[in-house]
Each structure stands twice: as structure tokens, then as C-alpha cells.
Scaffold this motif. Structure first.
Motif, mmCIF file in Angstrom:
data_model
loop_
_atom_site.group_PDB
_atom_site.id
_atom_site.type_symbol
_atom_site.label_atom_id
_atom_site.label_comp_id
_atom_site.label_asym_id
_atom_site.label_seq_id
_atom_site.Cartn_x
_atom_site.Cartn_y
_atom_site.Cartn_z
ATOM 1 N N PRO A 16 -9.169 24.816 -5.543
ATOM 2 C CA PRO A 16 -10.331 24.040 -5.986
ATOM 3 C C PRO A 16 -10.163 22.525 -5.922
ATOM 4 O O PRO A 16 -11.129 21.805 -5.693
ATOM 5 C CB PRO A 16 -10.516 24.492 -7.437
ATOM 6 N N LEU A 17 -8.938 22.038 -6.126
ATOM 7 C CA LEU A 17 -8.697 20.596 -6.210
ATOM 8 C C LEU A 17 -7.627 20.199 -5.197
ATOM 9 O O LEU A 17 -6.480 20.652 -5.275
ATOM 10 C CB LEU A 17 -8.241 20.210 -7.617
ATOM 11 N N VAL A 18 -8.006 19.341 -4.251
ATOM 12 C CA VAL A 18 -7.087 18.903 -3.209
ATOM 13 C C VAL A 18 -7.141 17.387 -3.090
ATOM 14 O O VAL A 18 -8.231 16.804 -3.034
ATOM 15 C CB VAL A 18 -7.442 19.531 -1.840
ATOM 16 N N ALA A 19 -5.990 16.755 -3.080
ATOM 17 C CA ALA A 19 -5.907 15.316 -2.828
ATOM 18 C C ALA A 19 -5.315 15.105 -1.443
ATOM 19 O O ALA A 19 -4.229 15.620 -1.152
ATOM 20 C CB ALA A 19 -5.048 14.621 -3.887
ATOM 21 N N ILE A 20 -6.028 14.391 -0.600
ATOM 22 C CA ILE A 20 -5.525 14.069 0.737
ATOM 23 C C ILE A 20 -5.192 12.585 0.773
ATOM 24 O O ILE A 20 -6.068 11.738 0.614
ATOM 25 C CB ILE A 20 -6.548 14.417 1.833
ATOM 26 N N ARG A 21 -3.914 12.300 0.946
ATOM 27 C CA ARG A 21 -3.476 10.905 1.049
ATOM 28 C C ARG A 21 -3.527 10.507 2.521
ATOM 29 O O ARG A 21 -2.838 11.092 3.354
ATOM 30 C CB ARG A 21 -2.066 10.754 0.461
ATOM 31 N N THR A 22 -4.355 9.520 2.804
ATOM 32 C CA THR A 22 -4.632 9.171 4.197
ATOM 33 C C THR A 22 -4.793 7.663 4.368
ATOM 34 O O THR A 22 -5.308 6.986 3.470
ATOM 35 C CB THR A 22 -5.905 9.883 4.686
ATOM 36 N N ALA A 23 -4.394 7.170 5.533
ATOM 37 C CA ALA A 23 -4.587 5.755 5.859
ATOM 38 C C ALA A 23 -5.947 5.503 6.480
ATOM 39 O O ALA A 23 -6.343 4.350 6.659
ATOM 40 C CB ALA A 23 -3.482 5.291 6.814
ATOM 41 N N ASP A 24 -6.680 6.558 6.807
ATOM 42 C CA ASP A 24 -7.975 6.414 7.466
ATOM 43 C C ASP A 24 -8.935 7.484 6.940
ATOM 44 O O ASP A 24 -9.098 8.546 7.551
ATOM 45 C CB ASP A 24 -7.806 6.549 8.982
ATOM 46 N N PRO A 25 -9.591 7.240 5.793
ATOM 47 C CA PRO A 25 -10.484 8.247 5.200
ATOM 48 C C PRO A 25 -11.624 8.666 6.126
ATOM 49 O O PRO A 25 -12.067 9.819 6.073
ATOM 50 C CB PRO A 25 -11.021 7.546 3.947
ATOM 51 N N ALA A 26 -12.111 7.758 6.967
ATOM 52 C CA ALA A 26 -13.206 8.102 7.876
ATOM 53 C C ALA A 26 -12.767 9.163 8.870
ATOM 54 O O ALA A 26 -13.489 10.145 9.118
ATOM 55 C CB ALA A 26 -13.704 6.869 8.604
ATOM 56 N N SER A 27 -11.582 8.997 9.452
ATOM 57 C CA SER A 27 -11.101 10.001 10.405
ATOM 58 C C SER A 27 -10.766 11.303 9.687
ATOM 59 O O SER A 27 -10.935 12.391 10.252
ATOM 60 C CB SER A 27 -9.878 9.484 11.166
ATOM 61 N N THR A 28 -10.322 11.206 8.438
ATOM 62 C CA THR A 28 -10.042 12.412 7.654
ATOM 63 C C THR A 28 -11.319 13.197 7.417
ATOM 64 O O THR A 28 -11.342 14.436 7.517
ATOM 65 C CB THR A 28 -9.400 12.047 6.314
ATOM 66 N N THR A 29 -12.393 12.481 7.088
ATOM 67 C CA THR A 29 -13.683 13.139 6.880
ATOM 68 C C THR A 29 -14.128 13.861 8.143
ATOM 69 O O THR A 29 -14.582 15.012 8.097
ATOM 70 C CB THR A 29 -14.748 12.114 6.470
#
Length: 227
Positions: free
Chosen positions: A21-34
Motif C-alpha cells: 500500500p505504501l511505497v517511497a521512490i527515491r529519485t533524481a527525476d520525478p517526472a521520468s519516474t512518473t
């Protein structure tokens, strides 16, 4: 440690399959992650309801097909008035299998209201296949109260293969001929360690007189890393 996008994809898909249910994604580029999340969710199935939240836009639909879901969740409220706690409260109304992408979560999750709002979603989201995706900066640390409840996934920086693709696409976008292999090797060598978006921007700016200025590219990389 996740070292490739393939491993990252597998980790996210596994979390989705078991209704994490709860996931944290640590990313340098949130737009590309989306964009990555959208493409991953599309694989072999209908895209589930997908909404996003950030401090400026409030609650918003991701993709054209999610406008109705946004309207249903908002009711009489205006999207831009939805604050960091409000978004988590409204998330309780999401339909089954829905996802909420929560931007810059590391800036808010130490707030007692946000912290409690995240935790309150755990059991109800688990039971209905919904997921809260907390988009955070690389190295961000969850508060102690959430450390045992949130799955943390680190998105890796682009691989050499991905960087080669960026180099070819950037040359093509600039209406330049296909770069020779040695040019690609030098460009990739200079771009290793950067996220996709800054890598693309640094490369584009370093195309001087219709060819790659490698020294300029290295200098721009140094400036980005210093920041």
C-alpha cells in the motif's frame, strides 16, 4: 541495491502484485519516474486510476482518462485548494487499484498530520489494491514512525544503454547526423552519474556548431553535480 532499470521495474511490479500500500521512490527525476510508472502499469493491462498531488497544483489527474475519477474524488472542492493532508484524506475515496503519486513527499512526511495521514492509508489501501507512491529525493529518510510501513525503492541513474539512447535522440532532435561510435562513447562517459533530464539538457547545450563539445559537456556535468 537496485542497479538497473530492469531491477527497478521488477521491484515495483512485485510491490504492485502483492498490494503493497505504501511505497517511497527515491529519485533524481520525478517526472521520468512518473512516466516510468505509467508505462509499467500499462504493460498487458488497462491503466488503473492514477492521480497526482503537488503543493502548487493540488490534486490532479495523470492522463486524460482520469478526469472523471478526479472529479468524483474532489466533489465540490477545487483541485488547487487540496493541501498535503487533504490529499491523503481524499485518497481514502479512491476506487480499487487506484494510485496516488505524492510529489516531494520528503518535504512533508515529518509533519504530524501528513505522517498520520500516510499511516492511516496502510490497511485500507492494502485491502483494496490501492497504492500511495511517495516521490522523494535521493537519500531522503523516512520518519521513524513510518519506517516499518513504507517500502523504499531507489530508482537507479540511467545506464550506459539509456544514455546512449539519449545521445542518439538528442542528435536526432537537433537535426544532426547519427553520431559516430567514438562520439557516443565520449558523451556517455561524460554523462554517467546524471539523471535523464539534466543529462539531456547538458548534452543539448554542448552541441556547438553542429558537433559535440566534450569539454563543455564535462564542465556542465561538474556544475550540475556541484548544485
Amino acid at each position: 541495491m537496485i542497479r538497473s532499470m530492469e531491477e527497478f521495474t521488477s521491484a515495483f511490479q512485485a510491490a504492485r502484485c502483492v498490494s503493497t500500500p505504501l511505497v517511497a521512490i527515491r529519485t533524481a527525476d520525478p517526472a521520468s519516474t512518473t512516466q516510468f510508472i505509467i508505462e509499467t502499469l500499462k504493460q498487458g493491462r488497462k491503466l488503473p486510476p492514477l492521480l497526482g498531488w503537488d503543493i502548487v497544483r493540488g490534486l490532479y489527474a495523470i492522463g486524460r482518462d482520469n478526469g472523471d475519477e478526479l472529479a468524483r474524488v474532489l466533489g465540490e472542492r477545487q483541485a488547487a485548494t487540496i493541501g498535503p493532508v487533504d490529499a491523503l484524506l481524499l485518497a481514502q475515496q479512491f476506487c480499487e487499484d487506484g494510485l496516488l503519486l505524492y510529489s516531494n513527499a520528503h518535504r512533508f512526511w515529518n509533519d504530524p498530520g501528513v505522517m498520520q495521514g500516510i499511516w492511516d492509508l496502510r490497511d485500507s489501501f492494502k485491502a483494496t489494491g490501492r497504492m500511495l507512491v511517495l516521490l522523494a529525493a535521493p537519500g531522503a529518510t523516512l520518519p521513524q514512525e513510518l519506517g516499518q510501513d513504507v517500502l523504499v525503492i531507489d530508482e537507479p541513474l540511467p545506464s550506459t544503454t539509456h544514455l546512449e539512447k539519449i545521445v542518439r535522440e538528442t542528435f536526432n532532435a537537433a537535426n544532426l547526423t547519427e553520431p559516430e561510435p567514438p562520439v557516443i562513447v565520449r558523451a556517455v562517459d561524460a554523462l554517467i552519474g546524471l539523471a535523464a533530464f539534466p543529462a539531456e539538457q547538458a548534452l543539448a547545450i554542448s552541441l556547438v556548431k553542429r558537433q559535440l563539445d566534450t569539454e563543455d559537456l564535462w564542465e556542465r556535468k561538474r556544475q550540475i553535480i556541484e548544485q
